[in-house]
Design an enzyme around this catalytic site. Structure first.
Site, PDB file in Angstrom:
ATOM      1  CG  ASP A  63      46.543  34.333  70.374  1.00 10.25           C
ATOM      2  OD1 ASP A  63      46.790  34.355  71.595  1.00 10.25           O
ATOM      3  OD2 ASP A  63      47.108  35.089  69.562  1.00 10.25           O
ATOM      4  CE  LYS A 103      49.521  36.318  71.686  1.00  4.26           C
ATOM      5  NZ  LYS A 103      49.023  36.998  70.478  1.00  4.26           N
ATOM      6  CB  CYS A 130      50.097  34.036  67.740  1.00  2.00           C
ATOM      7  SG  CYS A 130      49.765  35.804  67.466  1.00  2.00           S
TER       8      CYS A 130
HETATM    9  C1  VGL Z   1      47.408  36.674  65.385  1.00  2.00           C
HETATM   10  C2  VGL Z   1      47.452  38.162  63.633  1.00  2.00           C
HETATM   11  C3  VGL Z   1      47.172  39.207  64.499  1.00  2.00           C
HETATM   12  C4  VGL Z   1      47.538  35.251  65.838  1.00  2.00           C
HETATM   13  C5  VGL Z   1      47.137  37.701  66.250  1.00  2.00           C
HETATM   14  O1  VGL Z   1      46.998  34.913  66.914  1.00  2.00           O
HETATM   15  O2  VGL Z   1      48.174  34.450  65.121  1.00  2.00           O
HETATM   16  N1  VGL Z   1      47.575  36.908  64.074  1.00  2.00           N
HETATM   17  N2  VGL Z   1      47.016  38.962  65.801  1.00  2.00           N
END
Ligand code: VGL
Ligand code: ZN
Length: 205
Positions: A8, A106, A151
């Site tokens: 991410d 995702k 994540c």
């Molecule tokens: C994430 C919160 C919501 C992350 C993704 O990538 O850690 N955290 N969505």
């Protein structure tokens, strides 16, 4: 064979983004350097529909940071982030995406969040990442990216549970730290589960 899992590294998790992780941009250079050391590189991309139920804006009178019950699972509510096709959902421009072999998206199902790159939070759906890694003869993974306490943590825990030798490269991740210390706690928790917590400078050179 070993693989690098990049979690991410998207605009919305970088300074100025909708769910900014403090100093998130500082990991991009180490991650670009790390890529040179791996024969296989996969990346995850948080990829939500605008009506995703992890967004506080989709619940009347809720605020980001609130925790609700979402279809039987505790759910932290977030600001709208990583909406499919938006600039916020795109990878950081400075991330060298040319070396990424495969991307796994995702969080597409509005009813359930998905922190791990392998499964949603209820383990109902599989992204296919494990099957892909196995097919490429991967038995060891190194996890980097954002965020340490969400994540990255859940991706590393699932990788280890799936039987992959797993390490997180601590200086190539940054934490949301909704509560101070969440990032350090996540590293301790991963370590207690047998996940290596390593540093790219001492480990890979
Ligand atoms: C994430 C919160 C919501 C992350 C993704 O990538 O850690 N955290 N969505
Ligand atoms: Zn998300």
């Amino acid at each position: 064979m070993k693989a690098l899992i990049i979690v991410d590294i998207q605009h919305d998790f970088l300074p100025g983004g909708a769910l900014a992780v403090k100093d998130g941009d500082l990991i991009i250079e180490p991650v670009n350097k790390l890529m040179e050391h791996f024969p296989l590189i996969v990346a995850t991309q948080d990829w939500h529909p605008a009506d995703h139920l992890s967004f506080a804006s989709n619940h009347p009178s809720a605020s980001p940071g609130d925790v609700i019950d979402l279809e039987g699972l505790p759910q932290v509510l977030w600001p709208d982030h990583c909406v499919q096709g938006s600039v916020g959902a795109a990878f950081a421009e400075t991330l060298d995406t040319s070396k990424i072999d495969k991307i796994f998206r995702k969080g597409e199902n509005r009813h359930i969040d998905s922190y791990s790159g392998f499964f949603d939070n209820g383990k109902k759906q599989d992204t296919g990442m494990y099957a892909y890694l196995k097919k490429q003869q991967i038995d060891e993974v190194f996890v980097v990216g954002l965020a340490t306490d969400y994540c990255v943590k859940f991706t590393a825990i699932d990788a280890a549970a799936l039987g992959l030798k797993t390490s997180v490269i601590a200086n190539a991740t940054k934490a949301v730290n909704l509560k101070p210390g969440d990032g350090d706690m996540a590293l301790k928790q991963m370590s207690s589960l047998g996940i290596g917590v390593v540093d790219s400078t001492t480990y890979l050179i």
